[in-house]
Design an enzyme around this catalytic site. Structure first.
Site, PDB file in Angstrom:
ATOM      1  N   ARG A  88       0.812  -1.213   0.000  1.00 48.98           N
ATOM      2  CA  ARG A  88       0.000   0.000   0.000  1.00 48.98           C
ATOM      3  C   ARG A  88       0.844   1.262   0.000  1.00 48.98           C
ATOM      4  O   ARG A  88       0.281   2.352  -0.073  1.00 48.98           O
ATOM      5  CB  ARG A  88      -0.855   0.005   1.255  1.00 48.98           C
ATOM      6  N   ARG A 127     -21.638  -3.347   3.607  1.00 49.05           N
ATOM      7  CA  ARG A 127     -20.978  -4.655   3.681  1.00 49.05           C
ATOM      8  C   ARG A 127     -21.096  -5.331   5.049  1.00 49.05           C
ATOM      9  O   ARG A 127     -21.059  -4.688   6.076  1.00 49.05           O
ATOM     10  CB  ARG A 127     -19.500  -4.442   3.368  1.00 49.05           C
ATOM     11  N   ARG A 172     -10.170   6.628   4.038  1.00 50.63           N
ATOM     12  CA  ARG A 172      -9.467   5.487   3.426  1.00 50.63           C
ATOM     13  C   ARG A 172      -9.270   5.720   1.931  1.00 50.63           C
ATOM     14  O   ARG A 172      -8.221   5.356   1.376  1.00 50.63           O
ATOM     15  CB  ARG A 172     -10.245   4.196   3.701  1.00 50.63           C
TER      16      ARG A 172
HETATM   17  P1  AP5 Z   1      -8.447  -3.606   4.299  1.00 55.43           P
HETATM   18  O1  AP5 Z   1      -9.070  -4.646   5.116  1.00 55.43           O
HETATM   19  O2  AP5 Z   1      -7.448  -3.984   3.268  1.00 55.43           O
HETATM   20  O3  AP5 Z   1      -9.613  -2.736   3.650  1.00 55.43           O
HETATM   21  P2  AP5 Z   1      -9.679  -1.883   2.291  1.00 55.43           P
HETATM   22  O4  AP5 Z   1      -8.496  -1.822   1.425  1.00 55.43           O
HETATM   23  O5  AP5 Z   1     -10.205  -0.577   2.730  1.00 55.43           O
HETATM   24  O6  AP5 Z   1     -10.551  -2.711   1.412  1.00 55.43           O
HETATM   25  P3  AP5 Z   1     -11.943  -3.221   1.716  1.00 55.43           P
HETATM   26  O7  AP5 Z   1     -11.888  -4.490   2.474  1.00 55.43           O
HETATM   27  O8  AP5 Z   1     -12.780  -2.113   2.309  1.00 55.43           O
HETATM   28  O9  AP5 Z   1     -12.496  -3.396   0.252  1.00 55.43           O
HETATM   29  P4  AP5 Z   1     -12.341  -4.563  -0.795  1.00 55.43           P
HETATM   30  O10 AP5 Z   1     -11.709  -3.989  -2.009  1.00 55.43           O
HETATM   31  O11 AP5 Z   1     -11.743  -5.793  -0.233  1.00 55.43           O
HETATM   32  O12 AP5 Z   1     -13.878  -4.767  -1.115  1.00 55.43           O
HETATM   33  P5  AP5 Z   1     -14.847  -5.997  -0.829  1.00 55.43           P
HETATM   34  O13 AP5 Z   1     -14.488  -7.139  -1.702  1.00 55.43           O
HETATM   35  O14 AP5 Z   1     -14.987  -6.278   0.621  1.00 55.43           O
HETATM   36  O15 AP5 Z   1      -7.739  -2.516   5.229  1.00 55.43           O
HETATM   37  C1  AP5 Z   1      -8.378  -1.989   6.364  1.00 55.43           C
HETATM   38  C2  AP5 Z   1      -7.418  -1.085   7.122  1.00 55.43           C
HETATM   39  O16 AP5 Z   1      -6.284  -1.854   7.582  1.00 55.43           O
HETATM   40  C3  AP5 Z   1      -6.798   0.052   6.291  1.00 55.43           C
HETATM   41  O17 AP5 Z   1      -7.641   1.189   6.273  1.00 55.43           O
HETATM   42  C4  AP5 Z   1      -5.477   0.287   7.048  1.00 55.43           C
HETATM   43  O18 AP5 Z   1      -5.686   1.042   8.205  1.00 55.43           O
HETATM   44  C5  AP5 Z   1      -5.076  -1.120   7.459  1.00 55.43           C
HETATM   45  N1  AP5 Z   1      -4.198  -1.797   6.480  1.00 55.43           N
HETATM   46  C6  AP5 Z   1      -4.474  -2.938   5.779  1.00 55.43           C
HETATM   47  N2  AP5 Z   1      -3.445  -3.279   4.979  1.00 55.43           N
HETATM   48  C7  AP5 Z   1      -2.483  -2.318   5.169  1.00 55.43           C
HETATM   49  C8  AP5 Z   1      -1.197  -2.100   4.598  1.00 55.43           C
HETATM   50  N3  AP5 Z   1      -0.691  -2.941   3.665  1.00 55.43           N
HETATM   51  N4  AP5 Z   1      -0.504  -1.017   5.008  1.00 55.43           N
HETATM   52  C9  AP5 Z   1      -1.001  -0.161   5.943  1.00 55.43           C
HETATM   53  N5  AP5 Z   1      -2.215  -0.315   6.522  1.00 55.43           N
HETATM   54  C10 AP5 Z   1      -2.958  -1.380   6.135  1.00 55.43           C
HETATM   55  O19 AP5 Z   1     -16.204  -5.368  -1.377  1.00 55.43           O
HETATM   56  C11 AP5 Z   1     -16.879  -4.337  -0.666  1.00 55.43           C
HETATM   57  C12 AP5 Z   1     -18.387  -4.579  -0.686  1.00 55.43           C
HETATM   58  O20 AP5 Z   1     -18.889  -4.400  -2.007  1.00 55.43           O
HETATM   59  C13 AP5 Z   1     -18.798  -5.995  -0.281  1.00 55.43           C
HETATM   60  O21 AP5 Z   1     -19.967  -5.928   0.463  1.00 55.43           O
HETATM   61  C14 AP5 Z   1     -19.039  -6.719  -1.611  1.00 55.43           C
HETATM   62  O22 AP5 Z   1     -20.037  -7.722  -1.486  1.00 55.43           O
HETATM   63  C15 AP5 Z   1     -19.486  -5.590  -2.509  1.00 55.43           C
HETATM   64  N6  AP5 Z   1     -19.009  -5.739  -3.870  1.00 55.43           N
HETATM   65  C16 AP5 Z   1     -17.799  -6.207  -4.279  1.00 55.43           C
HETATM   66  N7  AP5 Z   1     -17.705  -6.181  -5.632  1.00 55.43           N
HETATM   67  C17 AP5 Z   1     -18.878  -5.635  -6.076  1.00 55.43           C
HETATM   68  C18 AP5 Z   1     -19.387  -5.342  -7.377  1.00 55.43           C
HETATM   69  N8  AP5 Z   1     -18.689  -5.592  -8.488  1.00 55.43           N
HETATM   70  N9  AP5 Z   1     -20.617  -4.798  -7.452  1.00 55.43           N
HETATM   71  C19 AP5 Z   1     -21.342  -4.537  -6.325  1.00 55.43           C
HETATM   72  N10 AP5 Z   1     -20.919  -4.817  -5.081  1.00 55.43           N
HETATM   73  C20 AP5 Z   1     -19.690  -5.354  -4.948  1.00 55.43           C
END
Ligand code: AP5
Ligand code: ZN
Length: 217
Positions: A88, A127, A172
């Site tokens: 990241r 979600r 974020r």
């Molecule tokens: P992390 O857990 O990685 O969260 P994020 O990057 O914010 O990603 P999300 O989990 O929110 O989204 P996603 O892309 O996985 O979407 P999802 O598939 O769930 O990180 C959380 C925190 O941890 C960060 O803010 C930071 O503080 C820390 N952190 C983590 N890694 C780090 C690093 N390397 N360095 C520093 N800090 C770090 O989908 C979302 C929703 O949408 C779901 O409900 C899904 O069902 C729906 N959905 C998915 N695709 C579609 C579609 N095509 N159409 C409609 N709905 C959809």
């Protein structure tokens, strides 16, 4: 293979990584999941990470890299990994390149999920996941076949993340554009960048990703 999924919060990294894991026998490695486990366990790293995560900022490279290296050292990762939410920052990307080079390897592909920011707030705020198996759902876009029962494990308890509110999602998104989006140029320069339009239905994105993964690995 070492595959990276790049994209802002809500882009579908976790959703798609779990589908690729099942289909290609790869191991999903999410630093977000690993950090949430550290927070729940109350480890020193978890205590340091908690407030940063709740504010929507990025946890320090030092903590993230320590957690990532521990996980990469486990034998199941030899099957190949899908990195979800890592790297990241430029520092994390360089550390990953060095770690892989030590074992004579390199990143196979970094796949950027392209989405409209405006839609991400709704995706993330709606979600929830199964408390038993971690399967992901959405109030509007992905409901279980039987209301209140997990499709995968039959569990009936679900949970929501502390950082999935509109205000934190905006922070974020900002962190993504300031610190993570520049990695797209890093992987383009390495010749391993792939991009995919991730605004369509989950199944058609999975199909497109499957084609990419089949081609590169
Ligand atoms: P992390 O857990 O990685 O969260 P994020 O990057 O914010 O990603 P999300 O989990 O929110 O989204 P996603 O892309 O996985 O979407 P999802 O598939 O769930 O990180 C959380 C925190 O941890 C960060 O803010 C930071 O503080 C820390 N952190 C983590 N890694 C780090 C690093 N390397 N360095 C520093 N800090 C770090 O989908 C979302 C929703 O949408 C779901 O409900 C899904 O069902 C729906 N959905 C998915 N695709 C579609 C579609 N095509 N159409 C409609 N709905 C959809
Ligand atoms: Zn379940």
């Amino acid at each position: 293979a070492v595959l990276i999924l790049l994209g802002p919060p809500g882009a579908g990294k976790g959703t798609q990584a779990r589908m690729l894991e099942d289909r290609f026998g790869l191991v999903q490695l999410s630093t977000g999941d690993l950090l949430r486990a550290a927070v729940a366990a109350g480890t020193p790293a978890g205590l340091a990470a908690k407030t940063v995560m709740e504010a929507g900022g990025l946890v320090s490279d030092e903590i993230v890299l320590a957690i990532l290296k521990d996980r990469m050292a486990e034998p199941d990762t030899a099957r190949g990994v899908i990195l979800d939410g890592f790297p990241r920052t430029a520092g994390q990307a360089e550390a990953l390149d060095r770690l892989l080079a030590e074992a004579g390897g390199r990143v196979t592909a970094a796949i950027s999920l392209e989405v409209d920011d405006a839609a991400m707030v709704g995706r993330v705020s709606g979600r929830y996941t199964c408390a038993g198996c971690g399967e992901g759902y959405h109030d509007e876009f992905k409901l279980p076949a039987t209301a209140g029962t997990c499709d995968k494990c039959g569990g009936t308890a679900f949970k929501r993340r502390a950082d999935d509110n509109a205000e934190t999602v905006r922070a974020r998104l900002q962190a993504y554009h300031a610190q993570t989006a520049p990695l797209i140029a890093h992987y383009r320069a390495m010749g391993v960048l792939e991009t995919i339009d991730a605004m369509g239905p989950i199944e058609s994105i999975a199909e497109g990703l499957g084609t990419i993964v089949g081609r590169v690995s």
